[in-house]
Design a protein around this motif. Structure first.
Motif, PDB file in Angstrom:
ATOM      1  N   ILE A  73       0.836  -1.206   0.000  1.00  0.00           N
ATOM      2  CA  ILE A  73       0.000   0.000   0.000  1.00  0.00           C
ATOM      3  C   ILE A  73       0.867   1.250   0.000  1.00  0.00           C
ATOM      4  CG2 ILE A  73      -1.618   1.342   1.413  1.00  0.00           C
ATOM      5  CD1 ILE A  73      -2.846  -1.378   2.285  1.00  0.00           C
ATOM      6  N   ASN A 125       0.857   4.020  -2.815  1.00  0.00           N
ATOM      7  CA  ASN A 125       0.582   5.425  -2.493  1.00  0.00           C
ATOM      8  C   ASN A 125       1.655   6.341  -3.077  1.00  0.00           C
ATOM      9  OD1 ASN A 125      -1.850   5.137  -1.128  1.00  0.00           O
ATOM     10  ND2 ASN A 125      -0.865   4.799   0.846  1.00  0.00           N
ATOM     11  N   ARG A 147      -4.527  -0.794  -5.100  1.00  0.00           N
ATOM     12  CA  ARG A 147      -4.460  -0.339  -3.706  1.00  0.00           C
ATOM     13  C   ARG A 147      -5.716  -0.751  -2.941  1.00  0.00           C
ATOM     14  NH1 ARG A 147      -4.131   6.008  -2.446  1.00  0.00           N
ATOM     15  NH2 ARG A 147      -6.157   5.847  -3.474  1.00  0.00           N
TER      16      ARG A 147
END
Length: 672
Positions: free
Chosen positions: A344, A348, A424
């Motif tokens: 993640i 990001n 994600r």
């Protein structure tokens, strides 16, 4: 109906009082002056203001009124400062009479305050007259009992409907909107049909006004549709909440549920009986009974440690083995969570980079577009010096390497953004599932460790004390039974709620079936056709020439406004013909309402209808059509009779059929 009986305006200066006091009658009333700057509009504004309709002029409160009410008035060459200004308006509903009092300037009295005298103007000072203060242009002034427009609606017997607002709620159809289609003021009213309608947050306000004025069935149909729409949304929202709470409660006790309808339906007892809760793949009621049976067995076991050492030792080993297995799984799950967090984090970062690149490329595209508009060749991918093609990249370009353009970059980056966002969300979903499993295992390990501790105490006990493990097992079983029984009661309550919602859903669906499928009833079609007939007849009377074939004019079934080949008729109209169209439509609306038992209040105000030099013959027809409306209506026309043509057209009318109020060089004359 609404009838204006009398208007009294008092403007107090330090050098005396000024104003007017005039009566209006049924039928046609002229406010006539030799000049356009004598104050006719100021008098008409006082009628709007007294009724709390000044939003038709363009705002709320005294600020929309002319300076004569607020700052100064002129008397010959003198400018006299205004100390106070008061407006008294006597109105009737055909049976009762009241007098409305509102100030435009008063240090002791707010302009939002309206006093209602339940009498004619000449009796307001009598001792036995009922007087009531109300407010206007404040929150709920159209709904609360002390709201002035609440009173006015009741007094005029209008019964305004609830209609959809722009915020998705239902609101009353405001009176200001309704009267904007019959009060045509000078500054904004002649721009287009309904051009003076205020913006008050009502969805499709022009359409709703016409539906109400003509008393169309569609307004009830639309109302029912909106009510059903909101009812459907309410049931859906409550259904989602009930299902979510049920599933969360089941998950907390590590149970599963089957047969739950995720979408609203006609939920019956048969549907409820088809929903089952499982614990460890067993129906919940059976699982609870097994726990109770196990608890009963523990009661029959001798609760002392004497000859059961081997049994306790084996149980401890099995318990510790389970703890080790669960700890290994927890370790693995924590490792997976770390990987999901790392994935993640990377996604990001990548998304942030893509967002930056995407914005930079979009900015570059904007600059390129701007550059092309001002002729900068560098944004046309051409060198401004040598006129040779240049690429969008500063990197060395190999012969067969094709560099993407800015637009291609944007499309590529947006596609990457969608893909990474999806990835994600997938990792977030995985992490949530792992977290739930981790919490479940941690709870189990906590219980097993407490059981292991009790077993060790039993094994190493030096006497025949009470068995801690048996006591713990009993407590643990009783706690489990209690929690599961609470869950069962909670589920039963949720099923009862779903049964209620299921009945509401069936009622809503039945309501939808009863709503007419056709947009209009036969009565509505008749009213639309009659409106069209009157409108075209009026256009012909008034000399409308912008359309060669009048039969091409239709009344739109979407907006109820005149169109030609589905386009606004205004686009084909000259300036003077646009004025004729406003006359024709405003009067046709009243004619149709009178014939078809509509809700038109029976009053029209035209302020300076002689716009754009309408020829005398057309003005004569216009005046005659106003007379044809009869004494059941009231028409007030503010008009300038400076030119002889307009004056002669009025003089041609039968004197007994109209009333004229002559306005001198200044509307407000000294009265004391």
């Amino acid at each position: 109906m609404l009838k204006i009986n009398r208007l009294q305006i008092k403007i107090i200066t330090d050098q005396g009082d000024y104003g007017i006091d005039e009566q209006f009658y049924e039928g046609l009333n002229f406010l006539a002056s030799d000049d356009n700057t004598c104050g006719k509009s100021s008098i008409i504004e006082a009628i709007y203001y007294g009724l709390g309709f000044e939003e038709i002029i363009g705002g709320k409160g005294e600020k929309v009124l002319t300076s004569a009410y607020k700052t100064f008035i002129e008397d010959n060459d003198q400018k006299l400062s205004v100390v106070e200004s008061k407006i008294y308006l006597e109105i009737s509903n055909g049976l009762e009479i009241v007098t409305l009092y509102r100030t435009a300037k008063d240090l002791k009295r707010d302009s939002k305050l309206v006093t209602v005298y339940y009498s004619s103007l000449d009796k307001i000072n009598d001792d036995d007259i009922l007087i009531e203060d109300m407010y206007v242009h404040m929150k709920n002034s159209a709904t609360n009992i002390k709201g002035f427009h609440t009173f006015l609606e009741k007094f005029l017997h209008l019964e305004l409907p609830l209609v959809p607002a722009t915020d998705g709620k239902q609101r009353k159809l405001y009176m200001q909107l309704i009267f904007s289609c019959m009060f045509i003021e000078q500054k904004h009213g002649w721009g287009d049909i309904f051009s003076g309608i205020p913006v008050l947050g009502i969805k499709d306000s022009k359409k709703r006004v016409i539906e109400y004025v003509l008393n169309m069935d569609t307004i009830d149909t639309e109302k029912k549709k909106e009510e059903l729409k909101f009812e459907e949304a309410r049931i859906r929202n409550e259904w989602i909440i009930e299902i979510k709470e049920l599933q969360n409660a089941v998950n907390r006790e590590t149970c599963s549920v089957s047969g739950v309808p995720l979408e609203p339906c006609e939920f019956t007892q048969i549907s409820a009986d088809g929903i089952h809760i499982f614990k460890e793949k067993k129906p919940l009621d059976i699982f609870i009974q097994e726990l109770k049976d196990e608890c009963e067995k523990l009661k029959s076991i001798k609760p002392r440690v004497i000859d059961n050492f081997d049994e306790l030792q084996n149980e401890l080993e099995e318990t510790e083995k389970d703890i080790d297995q669960f700890e290994e799984e927890i370790y693995s799950l924590r490792s997976q969570i770390s990987k999901e967090n790392a994935a993640i984090l990377i996604l990001n970062d990548n998304l942030e980079i893509i967002e930056t690149d995407l914005q930079n490329n979009k900015d570059a595209a904007k600059l390129r577009q701007l550059g092309s508009e001002i002729g900068c060749k560098s944004f046309e991918n051409i060198c401004p010096v040598c006129n040779q093609p240049i690429a969008d990249s500063l990197l060395p370009v190999m012969e067969e390497t094709e560099i993407m353009s800015i637009d291609e970059n944007i499309r590529h980056l947006e596609a990457q953004k969608v893909m990474l966002s999806y990835a994600r969300e997938s990792h977030y979903g995985n992490k949530k599932v792992i977290d739930e499993r981790l919490q479940l295992l941690q709870g189990k390990i906590f219980s097993l460790r407490r059981l292991a501790m009790a077993l060790r105490n039993d094994i190493y006990s030096i006497n025949d004390n009470m068995s801690e493990s048996i006591v713990y097992k009993k407590i643990d079983l009783l706690n489990k039974i209690e929690k599961l029984e609470v869950l069962q009661k909670f589920v039963d309550k949720k099923l009862d709620n779903l049964l209620t919602l299921g009945k509401d859903w069936k009622k809503m669906l039945d309501g939808k079936k009863k709503v007419p499928r056709k947009k209009f009833s036969s009565s509505d079609y008749d009213k639309i056709e009659q409106l069209k007939i009157h409108f075209i007849e009026n256009l012909r009377k008034y000399g409308y020439k912008s359309v060669a074939n009048m039969d091409a004019i239709q009344i739109s079934e979407e907006s109820y406004l005149p169109v030609i080949e589905e386009f606004d008729m205004k686009f084909d109209s000259s300036a003077s013909d646009n004025i004729r169209a406003i006359w024709a439509y405003t009067i046709a609306l009243m004619q149709t309402s009178m014939e078809k038992k509509g809700n038109h209040p029976g009053v029209i105000i035209f302020d300076e209808p002689n716009q754009h030099s309408i020829i005398p013959e057309d003005m004569e027809e216009f005046f005659n059509s106003l007379l044809d409306l009869g004494e059941k209506s009231q028409i007030i026309v503010g008009i300038t009779v400076k030119d002889t043509d307009t004056k002669s057209e009025i003089e041609k009318l039968p004197t007994e059929l109209y009333h004229i109020i002559p306005i001198a060089s200044k509307a407000f004359q000294k009265i004391s």
